[in-house]
Enzyme design. Structure first.
Site, PDB file in Angstrom:
ATOM      1  N   SER A  30       0.821  -1.218   0.000  1.00 24.73           N
ATOM      2  CA  SER A  30       0.000   0.000   0.000  1.00 24.73           C
ATOM      3  C   SER A  30       0.850   1.261   0.000  1.00 24.73           C
ATOM      4  O   SER A  30       1.744   1.405   0.840  1.00 24.73           O
ATOM      5  CB  SER A  30      -0.851   0.075   1.274  1.00 24.73           C
ATOM      6  OG  SER A  30      -1.776  -0.956   1.306  1.00 24.73           O
ATOM      7  N   HIS A  61      -3.454   0.102  -4.807  1.00 25.21           N
ATOM      8  CA  HIS A  61      -2.750  -1.011  -5.443  1.00 25.21           C
ATOM      9  C   HIS A  61      -3.016  -0.983  -6.940  1.00 25.21           C
ATOM     10  O   HIS A  61      -4.133  -1.253  -7.385  1.00 25.21           O
ATOM     11  CB  HIS A  61      -3.229  -2.355  -4.896  1.00 25.21           C
ATOM     12  CG  HIS A  61      -2.781  -2.630  -3.497  1.00 25.21           C
ATOM     13  ND1 HIS A  61      -1.641  -3.338  -3.202  1.00 25.21           N
ATOM     14  CD2 HIS A  61      -3.311  -2.284  -2.315  1.00 25.21           C
ATOM     15  CE1 HIS A  61      -1.490  -3.415  -1.895  1.00 25.21           C
ATOM     16  NE2 HIS A  61      -2.499  -2.780  -1.323  1.00 25.21           N
ATOM     17  N   HIS A  83      -5.034  -9.774  -2.410  1.00 23.54           N
ATOM     18  CA  HIS A  83      -5.138 -10.215  -1.017  1.00 23.54           C
ATOM     19  C   HIS A  83      -6.171 -11.330  -0.905  1.00 23.54           C
ATOM     20  O   HIS A  83      -7.134 -11.376  -1.662  1.00 23.54           O
ATOM     21  CB  HIS A  83      -5.567  -9.054  -0.115  1.00 23.54           C
ATOM     22  CG  HIS A  83      -4.603  -7.909  -0.092  1.00 23.54           C
ATOM     23  ND1 HIS A  83      -4.586  -6.938  -1.063  1.00 23.54           N
ATOM     24  CD2 HIS A  83      -3.626  -7.593   0.793  1.00 23.54           C
ATOM     25  CE1 HIS A  83      -3.613  -6.067  -0.786  1.00 23.54           C
ATOM     26  NE2 HIS A  83      -3.022  -6.433   0.337  1.00 23.54           N
ATOM     27  N   TYR A  85      -8.401 -11.596   1.355  1.00 22.04           N
ATOM     28  CA  TYR A  85      -9.715 -11.072   1.750  1.00 22.04           C
ATOM     29  C   TYR A  85     -10.525 -10.560   0.563  1.00 22.04           C
ATOM     30  O   TYR A  85     -11.723 -10.329   0.684  1.00 22.04           O
ATOM     31  CB  TYR A  85      -9.585  -9.975   2.816  1.00 22.04           C
ATOM     32  CG  TYR A  85      -8.809  -8.748   2.388  1.00 22.04           C
ATOM     33  CD1 TYR A  85      -9.340  -7.833   1.492  1.00 22.04           C
ATOM     34  CD2 TYR A  85      -7.541  -8.508   2.888  1.00 22.04           C
ATOM     35  CE1 TYR A  85      -8.635  -6.722   1.083  1.00 22.04           C
ATOM     36  CE2 TYR A  85      -6.819  -7.396   2.488  1.00 22.04           C
ATOM     37  CZ  TYR A  85      -7.370  -6.505   1.585  1.00 22.04           C
ATOM     38  OH  TYR A  85      -6.656  -5.424   1.176  1.00 22.04           O
ATOM     39  N   GLU A  86      -9.875 -10.368  -0.585  1.00 22.36           N
ATOM     40  CA  GLU A  86     -10.627  -9.934  -1.764  1.00 22.36           C
ATOM     41  C   GLU A  86     -11.437 -11.085  -2.346  1.00 22.36           C
ATOM     42  O   GLU A  86     -12.270 -10.866  -3.226  1.00 22.36           O
ATOM     43  CB  GLU A  86      -9.669  -9.398  -2.830  1.00 22.36           C
ATOM     44  CG  GLU A  86      -9.024  -8.077  -2.446  1.00 22.36           C
ATOM     45  CD  GLU A  86      -7.886  -7.709  -3.394  1.00 22.36           C
ATOM     46  OE1 GLU A  86      -8.129  -7.519  -4.582  1.00 22.36           O
ATOM     47  OE2 GLU A  86      -6.738  -7.630  -2.921  1.00 22.36           O
ATOM     48  N   ALA A 113       2.041  -2.593   4.354  1.00 22.08           N
ATOM     49  CA  ALA A 113       1.637  -1.684   5.416  1.00 22.08           C
ATOM     50  C   ALA A 113       1.164  -2.547   6.575  1.00 22.08           C
ATOM     51  O   ALA A 113       0.560  -3.598   6.354  1.00 22.08           O
ATOM     52  CB  ALA A 113       0.503  -0.788   4.930  1.00 22.08           C
ATOM     53  N   MET A 211      -2.319  -7.925   6.564  1.00 21.62           N
ATOM     54  CA  MET A 211      -3.215  -8.845   5.847  1.00 21.62           C
ATOM     55  C   MET A 211      -2.576  -9.401   4.577  1.00 21.62           C
ATOM     56  O   MET A 211      -3.290  -9.797   3.648  1.00 21.62           O
ATOM     57  CB  MET A 211      -4.514  -8.114   5.487  1.00 21.62           C
ATOM     58  CG  MET A 211      -5.213  -7.454   6.665  1.00 21.62           C
ATOM     59  SD  MET A 211      -6.608  -6.452   6.115  1.00 21.62           S
ATOM     60  CE  MET A 211      -6.932  -5.461   7.590  1.00 21.62           C
ATOM     61  N   SER A 212      -1.262  -9.434   4.526  1.00 23.49           N
ATOM     62  CA  SER A 212      -0.606  -9.910   3.290  1.00 23.49           C
ATOM     63  C   SER A 212       0.697 -10.615   3.649  1.00 23.49           C
ATOM     64  O   SER A 212       0.888 -11.043   4.784  1.00 23.49           O
ATOM     65  CB  SER A 212      -0.315  -8.712   2.370  1.00 23.49           C
ATOM     66  OG  SER A 212       0.671  -7.879   2.936  1.00 23.49           O
ATOM     67  N   ASN A 235       0.114   2.750  11.211  1.00 26.51           N
ATOM     68  CA  ASN A 235      -0.799   3.169  12.311  1.00 26.51           C
ATOM     69  C   ASN A 235      -0.460   2.322  13.523  1.00 26.51           C
ATOM     70  O   ASN A 235       0.094   1.223  13.391  1.00 26.51           O
ATOM     71  CB  ASN A 235      -2.259   2.927  11.909  1.00 26.51           C
ATOM     72  CG  ASN A 235      -2.502   1.479  11.511  1.00 26.51           C
ATOM     73  OD1 ASN A 235      -2.184   1.078  10.383  1.00 26.51           O
ATOM     74  ND2 ASN A 235      -3.030   0.698  12.426  1.00 26.51           N
ATOM     75  N   HIS A 247      -8.549   3.226   6.510  1.00 28.41           N
ATOM     76  CA  HIS A 247      -7.617   2.977   5.397  1.00 28.41           C
ATOM     77  C   HIS A 247      -6.988   4.276   4.881  1.00 28.41           C
ATOM     78  O   HIS A 247      -5.836   4.273   4.428  1.00 28.41           O
ATOM     79  CB  HIS A 247      -8.346   2.233   4.269  1.00 28.41           C
ATOM     80  CG  HIS A 247      -7.444   1.817   3.132  1.00 28.41           C
ATOM     81  ND1 HIS A 247      -6.360   0.965   3.299  1.00 28.41           N
ATOM     82  CD2 HIS A 247      -7.441   2.146   1.815  1.00 28.41           C
ATOM     83  CE1 HIS A 247      -5.749   0.798   2.141  1.00 28.41           C
ATOM     84  NE2 HIS A 247      -6.379   1.499   1.219  1.00 28.41           N
TER      85      HIS A 247
HETATM   86  N1  HPA Z   1      -4.148  -4.127  10.966  1.00 30.80           N
HETATM   87  C1  HPA Z   1      -4.089  -4.957   9.898  1.00 30.80           C
HETATM   88  N2  HPA Z   1      -3.577  -4.604   8.746  1.00 30.80           N
HETATM   89  C2  HPA Z   1      -3.083  -3.355   8.624  1.00 30.80           C
HETATM   90  C3  HPA Z   1      -3.115  -2.438   9.683  1.00 30.80           C
HETATM   91  C4  HPA Z   1      -3.680  -2.851  10.915  1.00 30.80           C
HETATM   92  O1  HPA Z   1      -3.750  -2.101  11.906  1.00 30.80           O
HETATM   93  N3  HPA Z   1      -2.552  -1.292   9.234  1.00 30.80           N
HETATM   94  C5  HPA Z   1      -2.193  -1.504   7.943  1.00 30.80           C
HETATM   95  N4  HPA Z   1      -2.514  -2.767   7.573  1.00 30.80           N
END
Ligand code: HPA
Length: 283
Positions: A30, A61, A83, A85-86, A113, A211-212, A235, A247
């Site tokens: 990301s 992306h 991903h 989750y997609e 990220a 998530m990747s 974050n 996001h």
């Molecule tokens: N959790 C999961 N995936 C993420 C996060 C998060 O806080 N930040 C960026 N990708």
């Protein structure tokens, strides 16, 4: 059943368009997609024209396989990843890194990220992933083993290649960028975690969550291609601040960290490329 003919068809199509043999593969997470546009002599192959390649759907992306050079190091780069989750099957999620491997990449550097769990981390920090927790509830190697790619029970002791980790540390010094280290927990998503899940993940030894990356690392390990990854902590994870996660915030922090992240990545590619060149000269 092997996926090899499908991979080789994708490789054939890509090779028609790119002039060089990439030694280093890169996956851009990301907010990092712009790195690929700065490669010298860049050629961009749309995923839509590569048979078997899934289309990433998330904002931030793009969907191009980019080939070019960093200095004199030939690179193939996935600008945008799919991903789990997609809704893509895992075999599709890892198709891109398998293509990089079949294209001839002998080192793959991944980026993502992630949410920071370690209390010592701040938003914007870069973290070298020294190990991971696969908490996605599945594994890209589930199903009959594809013997043409690798063995049934791959060892995961060195899933994050120690040599590439050492090169990342050296690259951070080259680039004058601070690099933290930690364990990445890979979750399915697409929800961010609950504060209770973050406390659980900390107890389990995770420093960051995303998530990747985990499926890609596993698929490359299976194929015997050295790989390693760096996270941008975009974050603090859920519950570490009072704020809700969004996001847009992830993208904004990735944008602010971009200069440091790209400097690190370019230095890492140079180091990896130099090492590959020295290795092939020696052999
Ligand atoms: N959790 C999961 N995936 C993420 C996060 C998060 O806080 N930040 C960026 N990708």
């Amino acid at each position: 059943m092997t996926i090899l003919p499908e991979l080789d068809e994708a490789v054939r199509v890509i090779r028609q368009q790119i002039p060089m043999l990439p030694g280093v593969g890169v996956v851009l997470g990301s907010g990092l997609g712009g790195w690929a546009d700065e490669l010298s002599d860049v050629v961009k192959v749309p995923y839509a024209t590569i048979p078997g390649m899934p289309r990433p759907a998330v904002e931030g992306h793009a969907g191009f396989l980019c080939a070019g050079r960093v200095g004199d190091v030939p690179v193939a780069c996935l600008q945008g990843r799919a991903h789990l989750y997609e809704g893509h099957p895992l075999a599709r999620v890892v198709f891109g890194v398998r293509v990089l491997a079949r294209l001839g990449c002998r080192a793959v550097l991944l980026t993502n990220a992630a949410g920071g769990i370690n209390h010592g981390f701040a938003a914007g920090d870069l973290m070298l992933i020294v190990d991971h927790l696969n908490l996605m509830g599945t594994n890209p190697l589930v199903g009959p083993n594809d013997d043409a790619l690798g063995k049934r029970f791959p060892d995961m002791t060195y899933a994050h290649d120690p040599r590439l980790l050492a090169l990342a540390r050296a690259a951070a010094r080259d680039a004058g960028v601070a690099l933290r280290e930690g364990v990445y927990a890979g979750l399915l998503g697409p929800t961010y975690e609950t504060p209770a899940e973050i406390r659980m993940l900390r107890t389990l030894g995770a420093d960051a969550v995303g998530m990747s990356t985990v499926p890609e690392i596993i698929a490359l390990r299976h194929m015997g291609v050295p790989a390693a990854a760096v996270s941008c902590v975009t974050n603090l994870a859920a519950g570490l601040t009072q704020r809700e996660l969004d996001h847009k915030e992830v993208e904004e922090t990735a944008r602010q960290a971009r200069a440091r992240f790209t400097a690190l990545l370019s230095a890492w590619v140079r180091r990896a490329g130099a090492e590959l060149a020295a290795g092939s000269a020696a052999s």
